[in-house]
Write an enzyme that holds these catalytic residues in place. Structure first.
Site, PDB file in Angstrom:
ATOM      1  NE  ARG A   1      -1.222   2.172   3.071  1.00  0.00           N
ATOM      2  CZ  ARG A   1      -0.173   2.826   3.563  1.00  0.00           C
ATOM      3  NH1 ARG A   1       0.482   3.720   2.838  1.00  0.00           N
ATOM      4  NH2 ARG A   1       0.253   2.595   4.790  1.00  0.00           N
TER       5      ARG A   1
ATOM      6  CD  GLU B   1      15.874  18.753   4.689  1.00  0.00           C
ATOM      7  OE1 GLU B   1      16.552  19.307   5.583  1.00  0.00           O
ATOM      8  OE2 GLU B   1      15.630  19.267   3.580  1.00  0.00           O
TER       9      GLU B   1
ATOM     10  CG  HIS C   1      14.701  19.920   9.728  1.00  0.00           C
ATOM     11  ND1 HIS C   1      15.987  19.979   9.257  1.00  0.00           N
ATOM     12  CD2 HIS C   1      14.574  20.895  10.651  1.00  0.00           C
ATOM     13  CE1 HIS C   1      16.620  20.977   9.869  1.00  0.00           C
ATOM     14  NE2 HIS C   1      15.783  21.553  10.720  1.00  0.00           N
TER      15      HIS C   1
ATOM     16  CB  SER D   1       7.583  16.088  13.853  1.00  0.00           C
ATOM     17  OG  SER D   1       7.534  14.720  14.176  1.00  0.00           O
TER      18      SER D   1
ATOM     19  CG  ASN E   1      -4.341  17.655   3.463  1.00  0.00           C
ATOM     20  OD1 ASN E   1      -3.957  17.519   4.611  1.00  0.00           O
ATOM     21  ND2 ASN E   1      -4.527  18.840   2.903  1.00  0.00           N
TER      22      ASN E   1
ATOM     23  NE  ARG F   1      -4.155 -24.379  20.385  1.00  0.00           N
ATOM     24  CZ  ARG F   1      -3.236 -25.326  20.479  1.00  0.00           C
ATOM     25  NH1 ARG F   1      -3.103 -26.226  19.510  1.00  0.00           N
ATOM     26  NH2 ARG F   1      -2.451 -25.382  21.535  1.00  0.00           N
TER      27      ARG F   1
ATOM     28  N   GLY G   1      -2.131 -17.394  20.307  1.00  0.00           N
ATOM     29  CA  GLY G   1      -1.189 -17.988  21.255  1.00  0.00           C
ATOM     30  C   GLY G   1       0.229 -17.931  20.713  1.00  0.00           C
TER      31      GLY G   1
ATOM     32  CD  GLU H   1       1.884  10.040   4.255  1.00  0.00           C
ATOM     33  OE1 GLU H   1       1.507  11.226   4.364  1.00  0.00           O
ATOM     34  OE2 GLU H   1       2.110   9.493   3.177  1.00  0.00           O
TER      35      GLU H   1
ATOM     36  CG  PHE I   1       2.782  22.113  16.119  1.00  0.00           C
ATOM     37  CD1 PHE I   1       3.382  20.894  16.422  1.00  0.00           C
ATOM     38  CD2 PHE I   1       1.512  22.111  15.576  1.00  0.00           C
ATOM     39  CE1 PHE I   1       2.719  19.700  16.171  1.00  0.00           C
ATOM     40  CE2 PHE I   1       0.843  20.924  15.319  1.00  0.00           C
ATOM     41  CZ  PHE I   1       1.443  19.709  15.622  1.00  0.00           C
TER      42      PHE I   1
HETATM   43  P1  TGC Z   1       1.817  25.688   9.819  1.00  0.00           P
HETATM   44  O1  TGC Z   1       2.339  27.047  10.150  1.00  0.00           O
HETATM   45  O2  TGC Z   1       0.724  25.105  10.645  1.00  0.00           O
HETATM   46  O3  TGC Z   1       1.357  25.641   8.289  1.00  0.00           O
HETATM   47  C1  TGC Z   1       2.176  26.128   7.230  1.00  0.00           C
HETATM   48  C2  TGC Z   1       1.271  26.366   6.019  1.00  0.00           C
HETATM   49  O4  TGC Z   1       0.711  25.127   5.595  1.00  0.00           O
HETATM   50  C3  TGC Z   1      -0.731  25.176   5.670  1.00  0.00           C
HETATM   51  N1  TGC Z   1      -1.183  23.854   6.130  1.00  0.00           N
HETATM   52  C4  TGC Z   1      -1.735  22.972   5.313  1.00  0.00           C
HETATM   53  N2  TGC Z   1      -2.061  23.058   4.008  1.00  0.00           N
HETATM   54  C5  TGC Z   1      -2.616  21.971   3.438  1.00  0.00           C
HETATM   55  N3  TGC Z   1      -2.852  20.833   4.127  1.00  0.00           N
HETATM   56  C6  TGC Z   1      -2.532  20.715   5.437  1.00  0.00           C
HETATM   57  N4  TGC Z   1      -2.750  19.564   6.082  1.00  0.00           N
HETATM   58  C7  TGC Z   1      -1.949  21.811   6.087  1.00  0.00           C
HETATM   59  N5  TGC Z   1      -1.512  22.055   7.360  1.00  0.00           N
HETATM   60  C8  TGC Z   1      -1.049  23.316   7.368  1.00  0.00           C
HETATM   61  C9  TGC Z   1      -1.034  26.278   6.649  1.00  0.00           C
HETATM   62  O5  TGC Z   1      -2.321  26.819   6.440  1.00  0.00           O
HETATM   63  C10 TGC Z   1       0.063  27.267   6.314  1.00  0.00           C
HETATM   64  O6  TGC Z   1      -0.291  27.899   5.090  1.00  0.00           O
HETATM   65  P2  TGC Z   1       0.153  29.434   4.786  1.00  0.00           P
HETATM   66  O7  TGC Z   1      -0.556  29.789   3.526  1.00  0.00           O
HETATM   67  O8  TGC Z   1      -0.258  30.235   5.992  1.00  0.00           O
HETATM   68  O9  TGC Z   1       1.653  29.398   4.618  1.00  0.00           O
HETATM   69  O10 TGC Z   1       3.073  24.699   9.779  1.00  0.00           O
HETATM   70  P3  TGC Z   1       4.024  24.191  10.942  1.00  0.00           P
HETATM   71  O11 TGC Z   1       5.437  24.413  10.486  1.00  0.00           O
HETATM   72  O12 TGC Z   1       3.625  24.757  12.277  1.00  0.00           O
HETATM   73  O13 TGC Z   1       3.775  22.600  10.903  1.00  0.00           O
HETATM   74  C11 TGC Z   1       2.570  22.050  11.186  1.00  0.00           C
HETATM   75  C12 TGC Z   1       2.659  20.512  11.294  1.00  0.00           C
HETATM   76  C13 TGC Z   1       3.493  20.094  12.485  1.00  0.00           C
HETATM   77  C14 TGC Z   1       1.230  20.028  11.509  1.00  0.00           C
HETATM   78  C15 TGC Z   1       3.238  19.916   9.990  1.00  0.00           C
HETATM   79  O14 TGC Z   1       4.507  20.321   9.761  1.00  0.00           O
HETATM   80  C16 TGC Z   1       3.167  18.412   9.963  1.00  0.00           C
HETATM   81  O15 TGC Z   1       2.158  17.873   9.511  1.00  0.00           O
HETATM   82  N6  TGC Z   1       4.243  17.661  10.372  1.00  0.00           N
HETATM   83  C17 TGC Z   1       4.322  16.218  10.164  1.00  0.00           C
HETATM   84  C18 TGC Z   1       5.285  15.931   9.026  1.00  0.00           C
HETATM   85  C19 TGC Z   1       4.837  14.808   8.161  1.00  0.00           C
HETATM   86  O16 TGC Z   1       3.706  14.369   8.176  1.00  0.00           O
HETATM   87  N7  TGC Z   1       5.750  14.326   7.347  1.00  0.00           N
HETATM   88  C20 TGC Z   1       5.414  13.302   6.395  1.00  0.00           C
HETATM   89  C21 TGC Z   1       6.531  13.068   5.405  1.00  0.00           C
HETATM   90  S1  TGC Z   1       6.045  12.150   4.006  1.00  0.00           S
HETATM   91  C22 TGC Z   1       5.853  10.579   4.564  1.00  0.00           C
HETATM   92  O17 TGC Z   1       5.941  10.280   5.698  1.00  0.00           O
HETATM   93  C23 TGC Z   1       5.535   9.577   3.524  1.00  0.00           C
HETATM   94  S2  TGC Z   1       5.368   7.951   4.083  1.00  0.00           S
HETATM   95  C24 TGC Z   1       4.771   7.335   2.639  1.00  0.00           C
HETATM   96  C25 TGC Z   1       4.416   5.917   2.627  1.00  0.00           C
HETATM   97  O18 TGC Z   1       5.326   5.072   2.518  1.00  0.00           O
HETATM   98  O19 TGC Z   1       3.192   5.621   2.611  1.00  0.00           O
HETATM   99  P1  FAD Z   2      10.762  13.099  15.053  1.00  0.00           P
HETATM  100  O1  FAD Z   2      10.107  14.245  14.393  1.00  0.00           O
HETATM  101  O2  FAD Z   2      12.182  13.281  15.509  1.00  0.00           O
HETATM  102  O3  FAD Z   2       9.865  12.671  16.294  1.00  0.00           O
HETATM  103  C1  FAD Z   2      10.367  11.824  17.359  1.00  0.00           C
HETATM  104  C2  FAD Z   2       9.283  11.793  18.451  1.00  0.00           C
HETATM  105  O4  FAD Z   2       9.097  13.118  18.965  1.00  0.00           O
HETATM  106  C3  FAD Z   2       7.917  11.324  17.942  1.00  0.00           C
HETATM  107  O5  FAD Z   2       7.302  10.526  18.923  1.00  0.00           O
HETATM  108  C4  FAD Z   2       7.136  12.607  17.772  1.00  0.00           C
HETATM  109  O6  FAD Z   2       5.731  12.419  17.905  1.00  0.00           O
HETATM  110  C5  FAD Z   2       7.697  13.444  18.909  1.00  0.00           C
HETATM  111  N1  FAD Z   2       7.524  14.875  18.666  1.00  0.00           N
HETATM  112  C6  FAD Z   2       8.085  15.639  17.693  1.00  0.00           C
HETATM  113  N2  FAD Z   2       7.648  16.897  17.782  1.00  0.00           N
HETATM  114  C7  FAD Z   2       6.769  16.937  18.814  1.00  0.00           C
HETATM  115  C8  FAD Z   2       5.954  17.950  19.387  1.00  0.00           C
HETATM  116  N3  FAD Z   2       5.911  19.203  18.914  1.00  0.00           N
HETATM  117  N4  FAD Z   2       5.185  17.628  20.472  1.00  0.00           N
HETATM  118  C9  FAD Z   2       5.182  16.360  20.959  1.00  0.00           C
HETATM  119  N5  FAD Z   2       5.923  15.356  20.464  1.00  0.00           N
HETATM  120  C10 FAD Z   2       6.714  15.646  19.398  1.00  0.00           C
HETATM  121  N6  FAD Z   2       9.236  10.881   4.704  1.00  0.00           N
HETATM  122  C11 FAD Z   2       9.176  11.400   3.438  1.00  0.00           C
HETATM  123  O7  FAD Z   2       9.365  12.593   3.247  1.00  0.00           O
HETATM  124  N7  FAD Z   2       8.892  10.579   2.374  1.00  0.00           N
HETATM  125  C12 FAD Z   2       8.700   9.249   2.510  1.00  0.00           C
HETATM  126  O8  FAD Z   2       8.436   8.551   1.524  1.00  0.00           O
HETATM  127  C13 FAD Z   2       8.775   8.677   3.818  1.00  0.00           C
HETATM  128  N8  FAD Z   2       8.662   7.330   3.994  1.00  0.00           N
HETATM  129  C14 FAD Z   2       8.878   6.787   5.220  1.00  0.00           C
HETATM  130  C15 FAD Z   2       8.940   5.392   5.366  1.00  0.00           C
HETATM  131  C16 FAD Z   2       9.230   4.831   6.610  1.00  0.00           C
HETATM  132  C17 FAD Z   2       9.318   3.335   6.741  1.00  0.00           C
HETATM  133  C18 FAD Z   2       9.413   5.659   7.738  1.00  0.00           C
HETATM  134  C19 FAD Z   2       9.688   5.076   9.099  1.00  0.00           C
HETATM  135  C20 FAD Z   2       9.361   7.028   7.607  1.00  0.00           C
HETATM  136  C21 FAD Z   2       9.115   7.619   6.352  1.00  0.00           C
HETATM  137  N9  FAD Z   2       9.144   9.007   6.173  1.00  0.00           N
HETATM  138  C22 FAD Z   2       9.057   9.548   4.914  1.00  0.00           C
HETATM  139  C23 FAD Z   2       9.493   9.882   7.291  1.00  0.00           C
HETATM  140  C24 FAD Z   2       8.364  10.096   8.295  1.00  0.00           C
HETATM  141  O9  FAD Z   2       7.408  10.970   7.790  1.00  0.00           O
HETATM  142  C25 FAD Z   2       8.985  10.623   9.589  1.00  0.00           C
HETATM  143  O10 FAD Z   2       9.663   9.521  10.196  1.00  0.00           O
HETATM  144  C26 FAD Z   2       7.967  11.197  10.547  1.00  0.00           C
HETATM  145  O11 FAD Z   2       7.390  12.378  10.022  1.00  0.00           O
HETATM  146  C27 FAD Z   2       8.551  11.507  11.921  1.00  0.00           C
HETATM  147  O12 FAD Z   2       9.757  12.179  11.819  1.00  0.00           O
HETATM  148  P2  FAD Z   2      11.049  11.641  12.627  1.00  0.00           P
HETATM  149  O13 FAD Z   2      11.203  10.193  12.346  1.00  0.00           O
HETATM  150  O14 FAD Z   2      12.191  12.546  12.305  1.00  0.00           O
HETATM  151  O15 FAD Z   2      10.656  11.779  14.153  1.00  0.00           O
END
Ligand code: TGC
Ligand code: FAD
Length: 350
Positions: free
Chosen positions: A55, A98, A101, A103, A206, A234, A305, A329, A349
């Site tokens: 997925r 990164e 960087h 979260s 999203n 079982r 089990g 995500e 945050f």
């Molecule tokens: P913040 O100041 O809240 O927002 C910055 C700008 O972004 C807008 N915004 C959004 N827009 C669209 N969709 C959303 N969900 C949005 N959330 C916020 C917001 O309105 C603002 O816009 P503007 O016009 O004012 O500039 O941003 P922040 O720096 O305080 O961060 C907020 C936070 C912590 C929620 C965000 O950074 C976050 O979601 N962190 C988590 C990072 C994350 O999810 N990383 C995922 C990496 S990719 C991945 O993991 C792929 S795994 C794939 C797989 O294998 O399936």
């Molecule tokens: P950190 O941000 O260092 O967080 C460590 C801990 O601190 C967590 O428990 C977190 O909840 C906590 N924490 C952080 N900030 C706060 C706060 N403000 N308040 C309270 N608690 C906090 N990323 C991509 O860009 N593309 C990809 O395709 C992708 N694929 C991935 C595949 C796998 C298998 C994995 C494991 C990760 C992948 N990621 C990808 C990265 C993923 O999105 C990050 O691992 C995730 O966003 C968390 O970041 P981090 O691992 O640096 O943890």
């Protein structure tokens, strides 16, 4: 495909493409299946019933590569990449996270500099699904003004490498790696022209988080189905363990939670089809459903089990996979804080 090592994957990727799982909601004129959001969700559910890694590959391709090209890309970029991505002839990855960087992606240091006819890209991304075999990467980097921009980097561009991440005990069916950029010259036509700021990558999340909310239900269903079957086969104390009230309590609660999660995602799908789903609603569903699936995997393991820890049954594989799904995500706690901000209006945050 890009490397010989992954040639064996080609066949299965083509199969995934053939069922329409790459870009299900991308319009047919760009090679997508032209389906609605609930169909997309159901496809993610069924893929993750098999394995979260499968997925993952499909949701990255669909929501994190095809979605941004379709939503933010130029007509030339759409025509160049989308049909091949939909057909599985080209695979993509998404570089946001990164080393320092995760979260907090707004602190990213990967950057581009305007060099006239091209951008010079430097930096590194970590934990990138599909990276080791991807043909293209949708990369998020800061420009000289400090704005986050998205661009398409192609394998073969000088200075671009994708070392694989080894030693994962989770999501082993999905290849993960780094994206390393050392003075990579990216042609200007590869940038998304208008989208600027963190809302670019977060907009893609999203869509991906919505797919994960559905996908996790599939993993939960597979654990539940296996536990239900095992409980009828079982025999202990002279009767099937499914005849004991404590086992029935576990099974009844599992199917209740799965049903509630399905209703949540179905409603979200209706809202998404109407372009009314909010990011906070998507966070709530991703957080709830992945946690639900992880709890069900643990309960299912108990019902099996000792057999539950073996590879004879899918439980431990799902459980270990879900430990990644609950982190990527946006972690479980980050989604809680997004919900907290939505209900209180106060940003935790900052
Ligand atoms: P913040 O100041 O809240 O927002 C910055 C700008 O972004 C807008 N915004 C959004 N827009 C669209 N969709 C959303 N969900 C949005 N959330 C916020 C917001 O309105 C603002 O816009 P503007 O016009 O004012 O500039 O941003 P922040 O720096 O305080 O961060 C907020 C936070 C912590 C929620 C965000 O950074 C976050 O979601 N962190 C988590 C990072 C994350 O999810 N990383 C995922 C990496 S990719 C991945 O993991 C792929 S795994 C794939 C797989 O294998 O399936
Ligand atoms: P950190 O941000 O260092 O967080 C460590 C801990 O601190 C967590 O428990 C977190 O909840 C906590 N924490 C952080 N900030 C706060 C706060 N403000 N308040 C309270 N608690 C906090 N990323 C991509 O860009 N593309 C990809 O395709 C992708 N694929 C991935 C595949 C796998 C298998 C994995 C494991 C990760 C992948 N990621 C990808 C990265 C993923 O999105 C990050 O691992 C995730 O966003 C968390 O970041 P981090 O691992 O640096 O943890």
């Amino acid at each position: 495909m890009a490397t010989d090592r992954f040639e064996a994957h080609d066949y299965y990727l083509m199969d995934v493409a053939e069922v329409g799982a790459f870009g299900p909601y991308i319009p047919t004129e760009y090679g997508g299946a032209g389906l609605d959001q609930i169909s997309y969700g159901l496809i993610m559910q069924e893929l993750e019933r098999g394995d979260s890694g499968l997925r993952s590959t499909a949701s990255v391709q669909s929501s994190l590569v095809m979605f941004p090209i379709f939503t933010y890309g130029t007509e030339e970029q759409k025509r160049k990449y989308l049909p091949k991505l939909a057909a599985g002839e080209m695979m993509g990855c998404f570089g946001l996270t990164e080393p320092d960087h995760g979260s907090n992606p707004s602190g990213m240091i990967t950057n581009i500099k305007d060099k006239g006819d091209h951008y010079l890209l430097n930096g590194a991304k970590m934990w990138i699904s599909n990276a080791p075999f991807a043909d293209i990467a949708v990369v998020w980097a800061k420009d000289e003004a400090g704005d986050i921009r998205g661009l398409v980097v192609e394998r073969g561009m000088e200075g671009f490498t994708t070392p694989e991440t080894h030693g994962k005990w989770s999501l082993r069916a999905s290849a993960t790696g780094e994206l390393v950029f050392a003075n990579v010259k990216v042609p200007k036509e590869n940038i998304f022209p208008t989208i600027k700021g963190l809302k670019g990558p977060l907009g893609c999340l999203n869509s991906a988080r919505y797919g994960i909310a559905w996908g996790a239900i599939g993993a939960a269903m597979d654990c539940y189905d296996s536990a239900l079957r095992y409980s009828k086969e079982r025999i202990q104390f002279g009767k099937p363990i499914g005849g004991f009230q404590l086992t029935q309590k576990k099974l009844a609660e599992m199917i209740t939670e799965i049903t509630k999660a399905q209703l949540l995602t179905w409603r979200l799908g209706v809202l998404k089809n109407e372009h009314r789903a909010t990011p906070a609603q998507i966070s709530m569903a991703k957080r709830n459903n992945v946690n639900m699936a992880l709890q069900i995997a643990r309960e299912a393991r108990q019902i099996h089990g000792g057999m539950g820890i073996t590879g004879e049954y899918p439980i431990m594989r799902h459980m270990m996979n879900l430990e990644s799904v609950i982190t990527y995500e946006g972690t479980h706690d980050i989604h809680l804080l997004i919900t907290g901000m939505d209900v209180t209006g106060i940003n935790a945050f900052q």
